[in-house]
Design a protein around this motif. Structure first.
Motif, PDB file in Angstrom:
ATOM      1  N   LEU A  16       5.440  -4.504  -0.786  1.00  0.00           N
ATOM      2  CA  LEU A  16       4.916  -3.882  -2.001  1.00  0.00           C
ATOM      3  C   LEU A  16       3.695  -3.064  -1.687  1.00  0.00           C
ATOM      4  O   LEU A  16       3.509  -1.969  -2.248  1.00  0.00           O
ATOM      5  CB  LEU A  16       4.588  -4.985  -3.016  1.00  0.00           C
ATOM      6  CG  LEU A  16       4.085  -4.499  -4.380  1.00  0.00           C
ATOM      7  CD1 LEU A  16       5.115  -3.584  -5.026  1.00  0.00           C
ATOM      8  CD2 LEU A  16       3.769  -5.690  -5.288  1.00  0.00           C
ATOM      9  N   ALA A  17       2.896  -3.525  -0.765  1.00  0.00           N
ATOM     10  CA  ALA A  17       1.707  -2.763  -0.386  1.00  0.00           C
ATOM     11  C   ALA A  17       2.085  -1.466   0.307  1.00  0.00           C
ATOM     12  O   ALA A  17       1.500  -0.401   0.063  1.00  0.00           O
ATOM     13  CB  ALA A  17       0.823  -3.610   0.515  1.00  0.00           C
ATOM     14  N   LEU A  18       3.118  -1.554   1.202  1.00  0.00           N
ATOM     15  CA  LEU A  18       3.580  -0.327   1.867  1.00  0.00           C
ATOM     16  C   LEU A  18       4.155   0.673   0.868  1.00  0.00           C
ATOM     17  O   LEU A  18       3.906   1.887   0.941  1.00  0.00           O
ATOM     18  CB  LEU A  18       4.646  -0.684   2.918  1.00  0.00           C
ATOM     19  CG  LEU A  18       4.132  -1.440   4.154  1.00  0.00           C
ATOM     20  CD1 LEU A  18       5.303  -1.821   5.047  1.00  0.00           C
ATOM     21  CD2 LEU A  18       3.129  -0.574   4.919  1.00  0.00           C
ATOM     22  N   LEU A  19       4.940   0.189  -0.080  1.00  0.00           N
ATOM     23  CA  LEU A  19       5.515   1.080  -1.091  1.00  0.00           C
ATOM     24  C   LEU A  19       4.432   1.747  -1.907  1.00  0.00           C
ATOM     25  O   LEU A  19       4.480   2.970  -2.172  1.00  0.00           O
ATOM     26  CB  LEU A  19       6.474   0.293  -1.979  1.00  0.00           C
ATOM     27  CG  LEU A  19       7.106   1.065  -3.140  1.00  0.00           C
ATOM     28  CD1 LEU A  19       7.968   2.215  -2.609  1.00  0.00           C
ATOM     29  CD2 LEU A  19       7.953   0.122  -4.012  1.00  0.00           C
ATOM     30  N   SER A  20       3.440   0.977  -2.286  1.00  0.00           N
ATOM     31  CA  SER A  20       2.330   1.558  -3.077  1.00  0.00           C
ATOM     32  C   SER A  20       1.588   2.603  -2.259  1.00  0.00           C
ATOM     33  O   SER A  20       1.203   3.668  -2.757  1.00  0.00           O
ATOM     34  CB  SER A  20       1.388   0.443  -3.535  1.00  0.00           C
ATOM     35  OG  SER A  20       2.085  -0.508  -4.316  1.00  0.00           O
ATOM     36  N   PHE A  21       1.417   2.319  -0.963  1.00  0.00           N
ATOM     37  CA  PHE A  21       0.693   3.265  -0.111  1.00  0.00           C
ATOM     38  C   PHE A  21       1.463   4.587   0.010  1.00  0.00           C
ATOM     39  O   PHE A  21       0.895   5.677  -0.139  1.00  0.00           O
ATOM     40  CB  PHE A  21       0.461   2.641   1.270  1.00  0.00           C
ATOM     41  CG  PHE A  21      -0.091   3.596   2.276  1.00  0.00           C
ATOM     42  CD1 PHE A  21      -1.439   3.971   2.224  1.00  0.00           C
ATOM     43  CD2 PHE A  21       0.725   4.130   3.264  1.00  0.00           C
ATOM     44  CE1 PHE A  21      -1.944   4.866   3.160  1.00  0.00           C
ATOM     45  CE2 PHE A  21       0.204   5.016   4.190  1.00  0.00           C
ATOM     46  CZ  PHE A  21      -1.137   5.393   4.152  1.00  0.00           C
ATOM     47  N   TYR A  22       2.752   4.481   0.263  1.00  0.00           N
ATOM     48  CA  TYR A  22       3.534   5.702   0.442  1.00  0.00           C
ATOM     49  C   TYR A  22       3.655   6.487  -0.866  1.00  0.00           C
ATOM     50  O   TYR A  22       3.655   7.724  -0.861  1.00  0.00           O
ATOM     51  CB  TYR A  22       4.927   5.362   0.977  1.00  0.00           C
ATOM     52  CG  TYR A  22       4.910   4.938   2.429  1.00  0.00           C
ATOM     53  CD1 TYR A  22       4.283   5.737   3.391  1.00  0.00           C
ATOM     54  CD2 TYR A  22       5.508   3.745   2.842  1.00  0.00           C
ATOM     55  CE1 TYR A  22       4.254   5.339   4.724  1.00  0.00           C
ATOM     56  CE2 TYR A  22       5.475   3.357   4.170  1.00  0.00           C
ATOM     57  CZ  TYR A  22       4.864   4.169   5.102  1.00  0.00           C
ATOM     58  OH  TYR A  22       4.836   3.784   6.412  1.00  0.00           O
ATOM     59  N   ALA A  24       1.401   6.565  -3.234  1.00  0.00           N
ATOM     60  CA  ALA A  24       0.099   7.201  -3.452  1.00  0.00           C
ATOM     61  C   ALA A  24      -0.075   8.389  -2.533  1.00  0.00           C
ATOM     62  O   ALA A  24      -0.593   9.451  -2.926  1.00  0.00           O
ATOM     63  CB  ALA A  24      -1.012   6.185  -3.237  1.00  0.00           C
ATOM     64  N   LEU A  25       0.399   8.227  -1.265  1.00  0.00           N
ATOM     65  CA  LEU A  25       0.295   9.340  -0.331  1.00  0.00           C
ATOM     66  C   LEU A  25       1.149  10.530  -0.781  1.00  0.00           C
ATOM     67  O   LEU A  25       0.724  11.694  -0.699  1.00  0.00           O
ATOM     68  CB  LEU A  25       0.723   8.879   1.065  1.00  0.00           C
ATOM     69  CG  LEU A  25       0.679   9.934   2.178  1.00  0.00           C
ATOM     70  CD1 LEU A  25      -0.760  10.455   2.355  1.00  0.00           C
ATOM     71  CD2 LEU A  25       1.204   9.366   3.489  1.00  0.00           C
ATOM     72  N   ALA A  26       2.334  10.266  -1.276  1.00  0.00           N
ATOM     73  CA  ALA A  26       3.214  11.345  -1.739  1.00  0.00           C
ATOM     74  C   ALA A  26       2.612  12.057  -2.937  1.00  0.00           C
ATOM     75  O   ALA A  26       2.633  13.301  -3.022  1.00  0.00           O
ATOM     76  CB  ALA A  26       4.593  10.776  -2.080  1.00  0.00           C
ATOM     77  N   LEU A  27       2.052  11.278  -3.860  1.00  0.00           N
ATOM     78  CA  LEU A  27       1.439  11.905  -5.033  1.00  0.00           C
ATOM     79  C   LEU A  27       0.242  12.753  -4.630  1.00  0.00           C
ATOM     80  O   LEU A  27       0.026  13.855  -5.149  1.00  0.00           O
ATOM     81  CB  LEU A  27       1.029  10.816  -6.036  1.00  0.00           C
ATOM     82  CG  LEU A  27       2.199  10.062  -6.717  1.00  0.00           C
ATOM     83  CD1 LEU A  27       1.647   8.948  -7.605  1.00  0.00           C
ATOM     84  CD2 LEU A  27       3.024  11.045  -7.535  1.00  0.00           C
ATOM     85  N   ALA A  28      -0.487  12.251  -3.697  1.00  0.00           N
ATOM     86  CA  ALA A  28      -1.654  13.005  -3.245  1.00  0.00           C
ATOM     87  C   ALA A  28      -1.236  14.311  -2.584  1.00  0.00           C
ATOM     88  O   ALA A  28      -1.825  15.378  -2.812  1.00  0.00           O
ATOM     89  CB  ALA A  28      -2.481  12.145  -2.299  1.00  0.00           C
ATOM     90  N   LEU A  29      -0.217  14.235  -1.737  1.00  0.00           N
ATOM     91  CA  LEU A  29       0.269  15.458  -1.086  1.00  0.00           C
ATOM     92  C   LEU A  29       0.820  16.457  -2.105  1.00  0.00           C
ATOM     93  O   LEU A  29       0.612  17.675  -1.982  1.00  0.00           O
ATOM     94  CB  LEU A  29       1.347  15.109  -0.056  1.00  0.00           C
ATOM     95  CG  LEU A  29       0.878  14.347   1.195  1.00  0.00           C
ATOM     96  CD1 LEU A  29       2.068  13.966   2.078  1.00  0.00           C
ATOM     97  CD2 LEU A  29      -0.116  15.188   1.989  1.00  0.00           C
ATOM     98  N   LEU A  30       1.532  15.964  -3.112  1.00  0.00           N
ATOM     99  CA  LEU A  30       2.064  16.859  -4.137  1.00  0.00           C
ATOM    100  C   LEU A  30       0.939  17.553  -4.887  1.00  0.00           C
ATOM    101  O   LEU A  30       0.998  18.767  -5.157  1.00  0.00           O
ATOM    102  CB  LEU A  30       2.964  16.084  -5.112  1.00  0.00           C
ATOM    103  CG  LEU A  30       4.312  15.601  -4.573  1.00  0.00           C
ATOM    104  CD1 LEU A  30       5.019  14.744  -5.623  1.00  0.00           C
ATOM    105  CD2 LEU A  30       5.187  16.815  -4.228  1.00  0.00           C
TER     106      LEU A  30
END
Length: 310
Positions: A16-22, A24-30
């Protein structure tokens, strides 16, 4: 000795932590890319590597589309070519028929013009076929007894004499051409007025006979009907002199002629009406009538007197 758990039992970050991290990273990149266009260079660089792969992946579908279009175009072109060929043939046939009809109408107009030029009367007939005798020059026309055609009537075209009616049937008649061996036409040389008789040779030519060796005849002289036979009207063109042979071993000159009219070419002719009998002077007519009455068996019988009525 320090014991450690095997690598298989090692535990990393929680899923769950990895999913949340990815996420958040995708949203940030977008957000960063949409606002500052920072990944445009990376996107173009990746497209340079992915474009050949995409093109290669589309090749089978493109090949099938091209093949389908090619065969469809070939079938359409064949159909259009067949339609054009059919249309060309139809138009060619129509053009040929129109040319034939135009030429036929022109000949008919010329035939009708013969009546005005020569002051004669007659009816137009169509040649159906040639006679079965290969050694005779005779044709069959579509006029017969029902059209009041009789044997002996002259037949002409728009140029000159063609022949003479020799046999008549109910619906057709036989015309003997002037080139037949049994046909003879009294003629007159236009240039000199000399009279003679032209005979058919059976090979499409004519022969001017009974002309002395010193007769004034030249190649190219035109021969017309003299009208002395009481059948052909005078003045109709018959033939043209094409060859003269003067041999002293013969009594008469050998003169070959070619018919002027389309004797064996056209399909429309005119059958002229029979020439009216020549009117004799009254004295000569009475003398001939008296001789006929004297020689006739009926002329010797006495006429029966009719009983008088009371």
């Amino acid at each position: 000795m320090d014991e450690q758990p095997p690598p298989f039992f090692k535990r990393g970050p929680a899923p769950l932590a990895l999913l949340s991290f990815y996420v958040a990273l995708a949203l940030a990149l977008l957000v960063v890319d949409a606002r500052f266009q920072t990944l445009e260079v990376l996107r173009q660089a990746l497209s340079m590597f992915t474009h050949p792969v995409q093109s290669l992946a589309h090749l089978p579908a493109q090949f099938l589309d091209n093949a389908r279009s090619y065969f469809a175009s070939a079938a359409r072109l064949q159909t259009e070519s067949a339609e054009l060929q059919r249309g060309r043939l139809e138009h060619a046939a129509m053009l040929q028929r129109s040319q034939h009809v135009e030429a036929e109408n022109e000949r008919l107009r010329k035939l009708l013009g013969v009546k005005e030029r020569q002051q004669v009367s007659g009816q137009v007939a169509r040649i159906l076929y040639s006679a079965r005798d290969p050694y005779a020059r005779r044709v069959i026309v579509d006029k017969g007894q029902q059209d009041r055609v009789i044997a002996g009537q002259p037949v002409v075209d728009d140029i000159g004499i063609v022949g003479q009616v020799t046999r008549v049937f109910p619906f057709v008649a036989e015309v003997t051409l002037i080139t037949d061996k049994e046909q003879a036409v009294p003629v007159q040389v236009v240039r000199t007025g000399m009279r003679s008789v032209v005979f058919g040779l059976g090979n499409g030519e004519l022969e001017l006979r009974f002309m002395p060796l010193n007769a004034d005849i030249r190649s190219g002289d035109v021969l017309v009907t003299s009208g002395l036979d009481g059948i052909f009207p005078a003045g109709f063109p018959v033939a043209k002199v094409v060859h003269i042979a003067s041999d002293t071993t013969y009594t008469f000159a050998q003169i070959r002629c070619a018919p002027v009219a389309g004797v064996e070419h056209f399909s429309e002719v005119m059958i002229l009406d029979p020439r009216p009998p020549v009117a004799l002077p009254e004295e000569l007519a009475e003398e001939v009538a008296g001789k006929n009455a004297a020689t006739s068996p009926k002329g010797t019988r006495a006429k029966k007197k009719r009983p008088k009525k009371d």
